[in-house]
Design an enzyme around this catalytic site. Structure first.
Site, PDB file in Angstrom:
ATOM      1  N   GLY A 220       0.740  -1.051   0.004  1.00 48.46           N
ATOM      2  CA  GLY A 220       0.015   0.188   0.295  1.00 48.46           C
ATOM      3  C   GLY A 220       0.699   1.240  -0.133  1.00 48.46           C
ATOM      4  CD  GLU A 261       1.723  -9.423   1.765  1.00 45.52           C
ATOM      5  OE1 GLU A 261       2.032 -10.301   2.350  1.00 45.52           O
ATOM      6  OE2 GLU A 261       1.069  -8.818   1.091  1.00 45.52           O
ATOM      7  CB  CYS A 330     -14.059  -0.579 -31.274  1.00 40.13           C
ATOM      8  SG  CYS A 330     -14.145  -1.812 -30.088  1.00 40.13           S
ATOM      9  CD  GLU A 331     -14.708  -0.718 -25.046  1.00 42.91           C
ATOM     10  OE1 GLU A 331     -15.088   0.231 -23.624  1.00 42.91           O
ATOM     11  OE2 GLU A 331     -14.533  -1.514 -25.035  1.00 42.91           O
ATOM     12  CE1 TYR A 359      -0.926  -4.474  -8.637  1.00 44.20           C
ATOM     13  CE2 TYR A 359      -0.530  -2.561  -7.973  1.00 44.20           C
ATOM     14  CZ  TYR A 359      -0.790  -4.036  -7.890  1.00 44.20           C
ATOM     15  OH  TYR A 359      -0.743  -3.988  -5.862  1.00 44.20           O
TER      16      TYR A 359
HETATM   17  N1  LLP Z   1      -0.487  -7.569  -0.277  1.00 45.07           N
HETATM   18  C1  LLP Z   1      -1.940  -7.571  -0.979  1.00 45.07           C
HETATM   19  C2  LLP Z   1      -2.373  -8.733   0.144  1.00 45.07           C
HETATM   20  C3  LLP Z   1      -2.551  -7.572  -1.708  1.00 45.07           C
HETATM   21  O1  LLP Z   1      -4.178  -7.205  -1.815  1.00 45.07           O
HETATM   22  C4  LLP Z   1      -1.625  -5.902  -2.651  1.00 45.07           C
HETATM   23  C5  LLP Z   1      -2.211  -5.769  -3.859  1.00 45.07           C
HETATM   24  C6  LLP Z   1       0.055  -5.537  -2.033  1.00 45.07           C
HETATM   25  C7  LLP Z   1       0.194  -6.708  -1.250  1.00 45.07           C
HETATM   26  C8  LLP Z   1       0.351  -4.495  -2.707  1.00 45.07           C
HETATM   27  O2  LLP Z   1      -0.029  -3.467  -3.031  1.00 45.07           O
HETATM   28  P1  LLP Z   1       0.276  -2.074  -3.040  1.00 45.07           P
HETATM   29  O3  LLP Z   1       2.100  -2.400  -2.279  1.00 45.07           O
HETATM   30  O4  LLP Z   1       0.654  -2.513  -5.165  1.00 45.07           O
HETATM   31  O5  LLP Z   1      -0.309  -0.979  -3.005  1.00 45.07           O
HETATM   32  N2  LLP Z   1      -4.546  -2.132  -9.280  1.00 45.07           N
HETATM   33  C9  LLP Z   1      -4.701  -1.078  -8.939  1.00 45.07           C
HETATM   34  C10 LLP Z   1      -3.813  -1.513  -7.409  1.00 45.07           C
HETATM   35  C11 LLP Z   1      -4.443  -3.395  -6.747  1.00 45.07           C
HETATM   36  C12 LLP Z   1      -4.146  -3.977  -5.355  1.00 45.07           C
HETATM   37  C13 LLP Z   1      -4.145  -5.205  -5.212  1.00 45.07           C
HETATM   38  N3  LLP Z   1      -4.006  -5.885  -4.119  1.00 45.07           N
HETATM   39  C14 LLP Z   1      -4.149  -0.651  -9.031  1.00 45.07           C
HETATM   40  O6  LLP Z   1      -3.822  -0.300 -10.376  1.00 45.07           O
HETATM   41  O7  LLP Z   1      -4.392   0.676  -8.245  1.00 45.07           O
END
Ligand code: LLP
Length: 402
Positions: A220, A261, A330-331, A359
């Site tokens: 996060g 993480e 096409c959107e 992502y």
């Molecule tokens: N740990 C768990 C259990 C998670 O579900 C996630 C992300 C992370 C760690 C890593 O989170 P990060 O540090 O990357 O914020 N597609 C979305 C983000 C989805 C995150 C899903 N889970 C975007 O592009 O903003």
């Protein structure tokens, strides 16, 4: 950071659309966390879902990172790239029995996020070592779809059910070696991280969970996406995290490991998608810059309304004007940016879409049967890996299972 001149020369050499990654920056971001959180207990498990480029993963593996995997496929990739099973945590949600069994057999630590799965595990895998995911009851993130704590989420066991979880675990003689929470992606407030830690620590008593080896506080960590967005003071926050964790271990009576993480923090800023403009068109009030990529290749603006910086690499001094930067899908919603002020865009100009490391490729698809772009990984002056795009013939053969 890869210079604009280098982006242009890579685009000329490899063609566009092209994902360009700065491998050295990714390793630097990994190391940042150890600077921010000055604790020997810290372990960083990269959230592989953010970007699964093998060359980037290899760099992180060599730097000492672990992996946060969310599917059997991610576990298999991490193992194939030489991450030892001890360095991998598997945090899927809504897993099938078959998936669960397969990952348990691989020896990777499985993180269970529901009482239902825990009960099944107590019966099917008595005596095993597992981690439990709790809902931290803190709501934060850069948009509603990526907030994972609080009342509206499907993730984790409720903190109120901690006793029940301990009782179920005991019924199957399960060893709870870790507790986990993940509050959301792109956390806006340092206090959210600290509050989530407090909430998890409050249930992590030796009476309830006496065999803990680690606490995992998820990912996060946010990076700026907008030009005017400030960086969070992670040095100050890291100090507070360290003090909090030390005090917890003192109280718990054992030195545990502290895991995070991050996905975005390590990967986002390392990536750029370079695209080429092929059509300029005026639709009454709007000027449209039509490009040779589209939302299947970088979906965040369409899916989350996310802002990604765009740079005109080949006409940086052009007269500023407003553009809808559109893709080739096409959107109507296929836009990387709407009414964005940019230096004059001409046909054949190259544009760089920033923060495309997390992502973007990993959420990509071949919608409209356009292959995903090539990827190139740079470290300093060297290209260390090039992964060509699938050709149209390969894509068609894949569809036909030939
Ligand atoms: N740990 C768990 C259990 C998670 O579900 C996630 C992300 C992370 C760690 C890593 O989170 P990060 O540090 O990357 O914020 N597609 C979305 C983000 C989805 C995150 C899903 N889970 C975007 O592009 O903003």
């Amino acid at each position: 950071m890869i210079s604009e001149a280098k982006l242009v020369s890579l685009a000329r050499e490899y063609g566009t659309p092209l994902f360009v990654y700065d491998g050295a920056l990714m390793v630097e971001r990994y190391r940042d966390l150890f600077r921010f959180i000055p604790s020997e207990a810290l372990r960083v498990h990269y959230a592989l879902k953010a970007n699964y480029n093998p060359a980037l993963l290899t760099l992180l593996r060599d730097a000492g990172a672990g992996i946060d995997a969310v599917s059997p496929g991610e576990v298999a990739l991490a193992l194939a790239l030489g991450f030892e099973k001890e360095r991998i945590i598997y945090t899927a949600n809504n897993m099938t029995d078959a998936e669960f069994d397969r990952v348990m057999q691989s020896g990777v630590t499985v993180n269970i996020g529901s009482l239902s799965r825990l009960k099944k595990c107590a019966v099917s895998h008595p005596g095993s070592r597992i981690c439990l995911r709790f809902n931290p009851d803190v709501c934060d993130g850069d948009n509603a779809m990526t907030m994972t704590g609080g009342d509206l989420t499907k993730f984790g066991i409720l903190l109120d059910d901690a006793d029940e979880a301990a009782r179920i675990a005991a019924s199957g003689n399960l060893h709870i070696i870790g507790l986990h929470e993940h509050t959301g992606s792109g956390l806006q407030h340092a206090e959210s991280v600290l509050k989530s830690m407090d909430n998890l620590m409050a249930i992590a008593t030796p009476e309830r969970f006496g065999e803990l080896e680690f606490l995992d506080f998820g990912g996060g960590f946010k990076v700026p996406y907008r030009e005017d967005e400030a960086r969070i003071d992670y040095v100050g926050m890291g100090r507070q995290i360290t003090a909090k964790f030390d005090a917890f271990c003192e109280k718990y009576g054992k030195k545990l490991l502290m895991r995070f993480e991050p996905g975005k923090y390590l990967a986002a800023e390392c990536g750029t998608l370079v695209i080429e403009v092929n059509t300029i068109k005026h639709n009454r009030s709007r000027t449209i810059a039509g490009c040779n990529s589209g939302f299947p290749q970088l979906i965040r603006p369409v899916l989350y309304g996310a802002y990604h910086k765009i740079t005109n690499l080949t006409n940086p001094d052009g007269k500023p004007a407003l553009y809808d930067v559109c893709g080739n899908i096409c959107e109507t919603g296929d836009r990387f940016a709407e009414q964005r002020e940019l230096p004059e865009i001409r046909e054949y100009d190259l544009l760089a879409i920033g923060n495309a490391g997390a992502y973007c490729y990993s959420m990509g698809s071949v919608y409209n049967l356009r292959p995903m772009p090539a990827e190139v990984v740079v470290c300093g002056d060297d290209v260390i890996d090039f992964r060509p795009a699938e050709s149209e013939a390969e894509l068609v053969a894949r569809v036909l299972r030939k």
